[in-house]
Design a protein around this motif. Structure first.
Motif, PDB file in Angstrom:
ATOM      1  N   TYR A 621       0.845  -1.213   0.000  1.00 12.98           N
ATOM      2  CA  TYR A 621       0.000   0.000   0.000  1.00 12.98           C
ATOM      3  C   TYR A 621       0.875   1.257   0.000  1.00 12.98           C
ATOM      4  O   TYR A 621       0.624   2.215  -0.735  1.00 12.98           O
ATOM      5  CB  TYR A 621      -0.922   0.013   1.222  1.00 12.98           C
ATOM      6  CG  TYR A 621      -2.231  -0.720   1.050  1.00 12.98           C
ATOM      7  CD1 TYR A 621      -3.061  -0.449  -0.037  1.00 12.98           C
ATOM      8  CD2 TYR A 621      -2.652  -1.675   1.995  1.00 12.98           C
ATOM      9  CE1 TYR A 621      -4.274  -1.116  -0.182  1.00 12.98           C
ATOM     10  CE2 TYR A 621      -3.856  -2.350   1.847  1.00 12.98           C
ATOM     11  CZ  TYR A 621      -4.664  -2.065   0.756  1.00 12.98           C
ATOM     12  OH  TYR A 621      -5.866  -2.710   0.611  1.00 12.98           O
ATOM     13  N   LEU A 622       1.883   1.246   0.871  1.00 14.61           N
ATOM     14  CA  LEU A 622       2.750   2.430   0.973  1.00 14.61           C
ATOM     15  C   LEU A 622       3.503   2.682  -0.341  1.00 14.61           C
ATOM     16  O   LEU A 622       3.658   3.834  -0.773  1.00 14.61           O
ATOM     17  CB  LEU A 622       3.735   2.251   2.135  1.00 14.61           C
ATOM     18  CG  LEU A 622       3.112   2.315   3.535  1.00 14.61           C
ATOM     19  CD1 LEU A 622       4.136   1.953   4.594  1.00 14.61           C
ATOM     20  CD2 LEU A 622       2.539   3.713   3.804  1.00 14.61           C
ATOM     21  N   ALA A 627       3.771   5.852  -5.400  1.00 19.91           N
ATOM     22  CA  ALA A 627       3.731   5.847  -6.870  1.00 19.91           C
ATOM     23  C   ALA A 627       2.559   6.646  -7.420  1.00 19.91           C
ATOM     24  O   ALA A 627       2.374   6.717  -8.636  1.00 19.91           O
ATOM     25  CB  ALA A 627       3.656   4.406  -7.387  1.00 19.91           C
ATOM     26  N   GLY A 628       1.736   7.227  -6.514  1.00 21.95           N
ATOM     27  CA  GLY A 628       0.640   8.084  -6.972  1.00 21.95           C
ATOM     28  C   GLY A 628      -0.705   7.405  -7.026  1.00 21.95           C
ATOM     29  O   GLY A 628      -1.651   7.949  -7.618  1.00 21.95           O
ATOM     30  N   ASP A 629      -0.847   6.232  -6.435  1.00 22.02           N
ATOM     31  CA  ASP A 629      -2.122   5.517  -6.434  1.00 22.02           C
ATOM     32  C   ASP A 629      -2.959   6.038  -5.253  1.00 22.02           C
ATOM     33  O   ASP A 629      -2.786   5.613  -4.108  1.00 22.02           O
ATOM     34  CB  ASP A 629      -1.871   4.015  -6.313  1.00 22.02           C
ATOM     35  CG  ASP A 629      -3.156   3.198  -6.427  1.00 22.02           C
ATOM     36  OD1 ASP A 629      -4.253   3.807  -6.407  1.00 22.02           O
ATOM     37  OD2 ASP A 629      -3.062   1.962  -6.531  1.00 22.02           O
ATOM     38  N   HIS A 630      -3.855   6.989  -5.556  1.00 22.10           N
ATOM     39  CA  HIS A 630      -4.622   7.636  -4.490  1.00 22.10           C
ATOM     40  C   HIS A 630      -5.588   6.662  -3.810  1.00 22.10           C
ATOM     41  O   HIS A 630      -5.891   6.808  -2.620  1.00 22.10           O
ATOM     42  CB  HIS A 630      -5.392   8.834  -5.054  1.00 22.10           C
ATOM     43  CG  HIS A 630      -4.503   9.874  -5.651  1.00 22.10           C
ATOM     44  ND1 HIS A 630      -3.658  10.660  -4.899  1.00 22.10           N
ATOM     45  CD2 HIS A 630      -4.315  10.249  -6.948  1.00 22.10           C
ATOM     46  CE1 HIS A 630      -2.983  11.479  -5.700  1.00 22.10           C
ATOM     47  NE2 HIS A 630      -3.371  11.241  -6.944  1.00 22.10           N
ATOM     48  N   MET A 631      -6.100   5.682  -4.554  1.00 23.11           N
ATOM     49  CA  MET A 631      -7.018   4.721  -3.934  1.00 23.11           C
ATOM     50  C   MET A 631      -6.312   3.885  -2.881  1.00 23.11           C
ATOM     51  O   MET A 631      -6.921   3.471  -1.884  1.00 23.11           O
ATOM     52  CB  MET A 631      -7.631   3.813  -5.002  1.00 23.11           C
ATOM     53  CG  MET A 631      -8.640   4.523  -5.892  1.00 23.11           C
ATOM     54  SD  MET A 631      -9.916   5.395  -4.935  1.00 23.11           S
ATOM     55  CE  MET A 631     -10.664   4.045  -4.035  1.00 23.11           C
ATOM     56  N   ALA A 632      -5.004   3.663  -3.071  1.00 23.98           N
ATOM     57  CA  ALA A 632      -4.260   2.912  -2.053  1.00 23.98           C
ATOM     58  C   ALA A 632      -4.236   3.699  -0.751  1.00 23.98           C
ATOM     59  O   ALA A 632      -4.348   3.131   0.355  1.00 23.98           O
ATOM     60  CB  ALA A 632      -2.840   2.654  -2.547  1.00 23.98           C
ATOM     61  N   PHE A 633      -4.102   5.030  -0.849  1.00 21.52           N
ATOM     62  CA  PHE A 633      -4.130   5.883   0.344  1.00 21.52           C
ATOM     63  C   PHE A 633      -5.465   5.746   1.061  1.00 21.52           C
ATOM     64  O   PHE A 633      -5.516   5.572   2.300  1.00 21.52           O
ATOM     65  CB  PHE A 633      -3.893   7.334  -0.091  1.00 21.52           C
ATOM     66  CG  PHE A 633      -4.008   8.328   1.027  1.00 21.52           C
ATOM     67  CD1 PHE A 633      -2.939   8.584   1.870  1.00 21.52           C
ATOM     68  CD2 PHE A 633      -5.197   9.022   1.245  1.00 21.52           C
ATOM     69  CE1 PHE A 633      -3.046   9.506   2.895  1.00 21.52           C
ATOM     70  CE2 PHE A 633      -5.303   9.941   2.264  1.00 21.52           C
ATOM     71  CZ  PHE A 633      -4.221  10.186   3.097  1.00 21.52           C
ATOM     72  N   VAL A 634      -6.562   5.810   0.300  1.00 21.07           N
ATOM     73  CA  VAL A 634      -7.895   5.701   0.896  1.00 21.07           C
ATOM     74  C   VAL A 634      -8.055   4.353   1.585  1.00 21.07           C
ATOM     75  O   VAL A 634      -8.530   4.269   2.744  1.00 21.07           O
ATOM     76  CB  VAL A 634      -8.977   5.914  -0.184  1.00 21.07           C
ATOM     77  CG1 VAL A 634     -10.368   5.624   0.389  1.00 21.07           C
ATOM     78  CG2 VAL A 634      -8.898   7.324  -0.749  1.00 21.07           C
ATOM     79  N   HIS A 635      -7.658   3.292   0.907  1.00 21.42           N
ATOM     80  CA  HIS A 635      -7.804   1.947   1.479  1.00 21.42           C
ATOM     81  C   HIS A 635      -7.000   1.797   2.774  1.00 21.42           C
ATOM     82  O   HIS A 635      -7.485   1.241   3.765  1.00 21.42           O
ATOM     83  CB  HIS A 635      -7.332   0.893   0.467  1.00 21.42           C
ATOM     84  CG  HIS A 635      -8.358   0.558  -0.564  1.00 21.42           C
ATOM     85  ND1 HIS A 635      -9.425  -0.261  -0.302  1.00 21.42           N
ATOM     86  CD2 HIS A 635      -8.472   0.932  -1.861  1.00 21.42           C
ATOM     87  CE1 HIS A 635     -10.168  -0.390  -1.395  1.00 21.42           C
ATOM     88  NE2 HIS A 635      -9.605   0.334  -2.361  1.00 21.42           N
ATOM     89  N   LEU A 636      -5.778   2.290   2.759  1.00 19.79           N
ATOM     90  CA  LEU A 636      -4.927   2.090   3.938  1.00 19.79           C
ATOM     91  C   LEU A 636      -5.400   2.939   5.113  1.00 19.79           C
ATOM     92  O   LEU A 636      -5.395   2.478   6.271  1.00 19.79           O
ATOM     93  CB  LEU A 636      -3.468   2.431   3.586  1.00 19.79           C
ATOM     94  CG  LEU A 636      -2.421   2.047   4.637  1.00 19.79           C
ATOM     95  CD1 LEU A 636      -2.525   0.563   4.989  1.00 19.79           C
ATOM     96  CD2 LEU A 636      -1.012   2.359   4.126  1.00 19.79           C
ATOM     97  N   VAL A 637      -5.834   4.174   4.823  1.00 16.83           N
ATOM     98  CA  VAL A 637      -6.366   5.008   5.902  1.00 16.83           C
ATOM     99  C   VAL A 637      -7.581   4.334   6.528  1.00 16.83           C
ATOM    100  O   VAL A 637      -7.714   4.264   7.771  1.00 16.83           O
ATOM    101  CB  VAL A 637      -6.738   6.412   5.377  1.00 16.83           C
ATOM    102  CG1 VAL A 637      -7.587   7.161   6.408  1.00 16.83           C
ATOM    103  CG2 VAL A 637      -5.486   7.203   5.066  1.00 16.83           C
ATOM    104  N   GLU A 667      -9.344  13.544  -1.668  1.00 10.15           N
ATOM    105  CA  GLU A 667     -10.177  12.453  -2.168  1.00 10.15           C
ATOM    106  C   GLU A 667     -10.773  11.640  -1.018  1.00 10.15           C
ATOM    107  O   GLU A 667     -11.921  11.178  -1.098  1.00 10.15           O
ATOM    108  CB  GLU A 667      -9.362  11.570  -3.110  1.00 10.15           C
ATOM    109  CG  GLU A 667      -9.015  12.267  -4.427  1.00 10.15           C
ATOM    110  CD  GLU A 667      -8.241  11.371  -5.361  1.00 10.15           C
ATOM    111  OE1 GLU A 667      -7.841  10.259  -4.931  1.00 10.15           O
ATOM    112  OE2 GLU A 667      -8.040  11.763  -6.527  1.00 10.15           O
ATOM    113  N   LEU A 668     -10.009  11.495   0.038  1.00 12.30           N
ATOM    114  CA  LEU A 668     -10.538  10.788   1.209  1.00 12.30           C
ATOM    115  C   LEU A 668     -11.643  11.625   1.859  1.00 12.30           C
ATOM    116  O   LEU A 668     -12.680  11.104   2.279  1.00 12.30           O
ATOM    117  CB  LEU A 668      -9.417  10.521   2.208  1.00 12.30           C
ATOM    118  CG  LEU A 668      -9.802   9.747   3.476  1.00 12.30           C
ATOM    119  CD1 LEU A 668     -10.365   8.367   3.122  1.00 12.30           C
ATOM    120  CD2 LEU A 668      -8.591   9.593   4.393  1.00 12.30           C
TER     121      LEU A 668
END
Length: 1022
Positions: A621-622, A627-637, A667-668
């Motif tokens: 995820y990190l 790498a700029g994958d914003h959905m990964a940020f949302v998922h991990l948060v 986005e979150l």
């Protein structure tokens, strides 16, 4: 009885206003036509005028003269056909409107005029070719003396003359005492010594030659294309006389000179680009003479013909010019150059003429170079004269020219003689050109001669051309002959075709022979073949399917060395299956970079979680976030929050901010807002906004507006606008305007205008939407208020809208103000619409004034209106110019077609045809297509001219009508004329015609062997 000689008094010339004089009446030479000169012989052509430096000097003198109390003599001096008279004509019209002009036609008439009181103030005395007056042996000195007296009279008055330099020199040179005899021109010298001289240059400057008007005006474009050293005006003026010298030959030598010139014209237009040998002209000229003329020719006929051809017209141009010795002085003996303008004329006037056999023999035996012969052969081939083409290619081919050998091979292929074609193709291949070999090999293959085809393909491969081998391989593959395909590809690979290696790799992969496929794929990869690494990855994929994981990994690794996407993704799958999620992520990232897109690692992280490896999932995820994958940020948060790990979520927030990825926070926040968590969304928006993410400010403004806190909403909106994002202010303005608070909406729009650039599209779009809302709601006053605001914001469309509103309200003065401002901003449509309103109201003068203003601003619709007005008032030439201007500009409006329809309906067939042809030359074929279709039943003259303008289908349609009417002979003649114009499709039409009429033998002969020079079917030839 003593009789005294009496002389009748000359008729006095009368002055007329300057505006009433036409150029031709004052001695301006007619210019060449940009279109076909044959159809314009009686039309006086005056091309667009390009003012140059000497024009500015002359106009400066005339401007001074117009306000002077002293009479003034101005002489425009220049060589023949340099544009002296046109210069004077344009200057008088520009500087002395409202003056009178008087033009004495003879020296006697001028003297009689000067002895009267006819020359009043504000009069131009026009002395075109002033030497005809001042150098007159009987009246010249008396005229000069009288003119000196006139110049002593009060003005304003202008004596304006044109004069050649040599005449000026002879009239002003002081005789040498005791050597030159009596002083013949003392008064003329005294007169000219006080003249204001304006010299006209012989040629256009390099800067003037770049003027776009030169290519826009048909006459100027033709002159530019056919002039040397910038001598545009000489070509404009002398071109028509040069054509007349050619077309109307005078006895006794003229007819022979005409034949020589025609031979030169045909040689040039058909491809002889080098200088023309006298031997060629002498040998070809008999082709253009009758039997009687040939029989009556004297021994000196060719010498006399050359003298006629070299006679200078107007003293400046001849049909045939000498060619300068490139290495010294003088001209090359026995070599000539055709006048560029006659060359240009011939390409139209003789376009549908194929020269007789005599001509082709002459160029075959006497052409200046092999390149000339080859080009002439091409012209013969295009006209379906295959035997003649072959006779011209042959000497060039014998000298080893590969292109000529190839062309001969193609001609024999058309004739169905594969053996002869093969012989030429082999010779061409020996010189490095295997195109014909490739085609013959293909034809042998299709004829079932597989061994011969392979032999020829291998010979082509010897020249490093493997196209034939690969074509045969493809055919063998389609026929199911895999072994034959493999054999041919192996030969191609041996000849250096790396693509063949990839084909072999794919062939063995499909056959399941993975070891062989691997060998070929590796060889292709080492040779740098495109797609080789992908082929190796395919072999790896098949090994994986067969359970050979180790072999698959080995091949994936080799292919991945070149960053092949398929190999990298395959390796990533293998690493994931082995539980090495970190390496799988690394390979996925590498694969994404090869395709230049943002990698999506979230699915891999989710699979890690499903496999129970949460630590690996977190790492993936990190890496995805980095790498700029914003959905990964949302998922991990969300994962941290669900687990109650507030510190972890906070750490992620800060990590995103530090990495410049505050967008992830926004986005979150949007997700929280969608789920109803307004407080959580607000906090994240604030964090993102603090990190410089301006869209978060926009969201905060909208959020507070919805929750009933307009002051805070506006504060956030202003803050966003100050950071160059006006969307929040615009949203608030629109929201409050639609809520009925227009004052508040206008205030917010004005606030927005303070922080954005004029003409900002977003601002203008929102203003437009709110204006439309007011209109639909019936609030006309509010809509106009917003339109005025849009004008302030730099919206030229709003200016147009305001002009329309004023027009609808009857305020035409106010409408004009807005329309003019719109035009200044590049939108002339409002002026055109206002002009139409004046026209409907019965005020044509106001309408024309506004249309002209719209034209000045680039309004094509206004040009169209002016063209219609000109058409209705019978000013057809002006209408033509406007229509052609629109055609050249590439505007979509089919104005020329509409004018052609009007003329055709009004019975002006000649005018309709002329405009249609000119429009086609300017690039707009619509009028020509319409007129061709309209006249299909009317005869072939126009169809022929349409074919010359590129509409060969006009002849085809007309011929089909002749066939339907039972006139096959007429159809054949039309098709032949199309062939003579260089249309290669015409032979196909002729072949089909004879097949249709049952003459299959003739049809087959034409298809194979083409036509003779006279258009008859050629017989078999070698």
């Amino acid at each position: 009885m003593h009789l005294t000689r009496t002389r009748s008094l000359p008729r006095l010339d009368r002055p007329r206003p300057v505006e009433e004089w036409k150029a031709e009446q004052l001695g301006v030479h007619p210019a060449i036509h940009g279109a076909d000169d044959r159809d314009n012989g009686r039309v006086f052509t005056l091309p667009e005028y390009l003012a140059r430096d000497h024009d500015r000097r002359l106009r400066h003198h005339l401007d001074k003269a117009s306000g002077s109390e002293q009479a003034m003599l101005v002489i425009v001096r220049g060589a023949s056909c340099t544009g002296k008279t046109r210069t004077a004509f344009e200057a008088v019209r520009a500087c002395l409107p409202g003056w009178q002009l008087i033009f004495p036609k003879t020296a006697e008439g001028l003297l009689a005029l000067l002895n009267t009181e006819a020359l009043g103030r504000r009069t131009v005395l026009w002395l075109n070719e002033a030497q005809n007056y001042l150098a007159d042996p009987e009246e010249g000195e008396e005229i000069a003396a009288a003119l000196r007296g006139i110049l002593e009279e009060p003005g304003p008055l202008v004596v304006l003359g044109t004069l050649w330099p040599e005449y000026h020199r002879s009239l002003t040179t002081t005789p040498r005492p005791g050597r030159d005899g009596a002083d013949a021109h003392p008064n003329a010298r005294a007169l000219l010594d006080h003249a204001l001289l304006v010299d006209v240059p012989v040629s256009f400057t390099s800067e003037t030659l770049k003027d776009s008007r030169l290519s826009r005006d048909p006459s100027l474009a033709a002159a530019l294309a056919t002039s040397t050293d910038g001598r545009i005006t000489q070509t404009l003026a002398a071109g028509p006389q040069l054509v007349d010298h050619y077309q109307q030959p005078t006895e006794p030598h003229g007819p022979y000179g005409q034949a020589v010139i025609t031979a030169a014209m045909d040689a040039r237009r058909l491809g002889h680009t080098s200088s023309l040998p006298a031997a060629l002209l002498e040998a070809a000229a008999p082709a253009y003479l009758t039997a009687e003329q040939r029989a009556a020719a004297p021994d000196t006929w060719f010498t006399d013909a050359l003298a006629y051809s070299r006679e200078k017209v107007r003293g400046i141009a001849a049909a045939l010019e000498p060619v300068a010795n490139p290495e010294g002085m003088g001209a090359l003996p026995g070599i000539y150059r055709l006048s560029d303008y006659l060359d240009h004329h011939a390409r139209t006037a003789r376009r549908r003429t194929t020269p007789p056999e005599f001509f082709w023999r002459a160029v075959r035996d006497h052409a200046g170079s092999a390149a000339d012969l080859s080009a002439l052969g091409d012209s013969a081939r295009l006209r379906s004269r295959f035997r003649i083409a072959a006779s011209l290619y042959s000497p060039v081919a014998d000298a080893g020219d590969t292109r000529a050998l190839t062309q001969l091979a193609w001609l024999r292929i058309e004739a169905g003689d594969l053996d002869a074609a093969e012989a030429f193709a082999v010779r061409a291949g020996e010189h490095g050109d295997a195109q014909a070999l490739t085609q013959v090999a293909l034809l042998r293959e299709k004829a079932g001669e597989t061994q011969a085809a392979e032999h020829l393909a291998r010979r082509a491969a010897d020249t490093h051309n493997t196209e034939a081998l690969m074509n045969l391989a493809r055919l063998r593959g389609k026929a199911g002959d895999s072994k034959g395909k493999e054999r041919l590809c192996l030969w191609a690979a041996e000849a250096g075709d790396t693509k063949a290696l990839t084909v072999l790799a794919d062939l063995h992969t499909q056959a399941g022979d993975l070891d062989a496929a691997e060998v070929f794929a590796l060889r292709a990869m080492e040779a740098g073949a495109a797609g080789a690494r992908a082929d190796l990855a395919k072999v790896a994929e098949r090994r994986l399917e067969a359970g050979d994981t180790q072999g698959a990994e080995r091949l994936y690794l080799r292919a991945a060395e070149g960053e092949d996407y398929q190999a990298l993704t395959g390796l990533a799958r293998l690493r994931e299956q082995a539980g090495d999620f970190d390496e799988a992520a690394t390979l996925t990232l590498r694969a994404a970079r090869t395709m230049h897109f943002v990698p999506v690692l979230t699915p891999l992280a989710e699979r890690c979680e499903q496999a129970g490896d949460t630590c690996a999932a977190t790492r993936v995820y990190l890496r995805a976030i980095d790498a700029g994958d914003h959905m990964a940020f949302v998922h991990l948060v969300e994962r941290y929050l669900q687990a109650g790990d507030i510190q972890g979520a906070e750490h992620l927030y800060q990590r995103a901010i530090d990495a410049g990825q505050a967008r992830s926070l926004r986005e979150l926040a949007e997700r929280y807002e969608e789920d109803g968590d307004v407080r959580g969304a607000q906090l994240l928006y604030l964090r993102a906004a603090d990190a410089g993410e301006t869209w978060s400010l926009v969201h905060l403004a909208k959020l507070h507006e919805r929750t009933g806190d307009p002051a805070v909403a506006e504060a956030f909106a202003v803050q966003a606008a100050e950071q160059r994002n006006p969307m929040a202010l615009l949203h608030l303005a629109e929201h409050r305007g639609k809520a009925g608070d227009l004052d508040e909406a206008v205030r917010l729009f004005r606030l927005c205008l303070l922080v954005v650039d004029a003409g900002d599209r977003q601002v203008l779009r929102e203003l437009t939407e709110l204006t439309e809302f007011c209109q639909e709601a019936g609030d006309a006053q509010g809509a106009e208020r917003l339109n005025l605001l849009a004008v302030e914001a730099g919206d030229s469309k709003a200016l147009t809208v305001m002009a329309r509103r004023r027009t609808q309200a009857g305020d035409l003065s106010g409408a004009e103000e807005f329309a003019l401002r719109a035009a200044e901003n590049g939108n002339p449509n409002a002026l055109t619409e206002l002009a139409e309103r004046h026209e409907r109201d019965g005020d044509p003068r106001q309408a024309e004034r506004l249309y002209l203003r719209a034209v000045d601003a680039g309004g094509r619709d206004a040009l169209a209106w002016l063209a219609y007005r000109c058409e209705q008032s019978k000013q057809t030439e002006k209408a033509d110019r406007i229509a052609l201007d629109i055609a050249r500009s590439g505007a979509s409006r089919a104005l020329a077609k509409e004018l052609v329809e009007l003329r055709e309906q009004a019975g002006d067939a000649e005018g309709a045809e002329r405009l249609a042809l000119q429009a086609a030359q300017a690039g707009d074929n619509r009028a020509l297509r319409w007129l061709t279709h309209a006249r299909e039943q009317a005869g072939e003259g126009f169809a022929l001219r349409a074919a010359e303008a590129g509409q060969h289908q006009a002849l085809a349609r007309l011929a089909r009508l002749r066939i339907q009417a039972g006139h096959a002979d007429d159809a054949e003649r039309l098709y032949l004329q199309s062939a003579d114009a260089g249309n290669p499709l015409a032979l196909t039409w002729l072949v089909d015609l004879h097949a249709h009429t049952g003459d299959s033998e003739r049809s087959e002969h034409m298809r194979k062997f083409g036509l003779e020079a006279d258009g008859s079917a050629a017989q078999p030839w070698q």
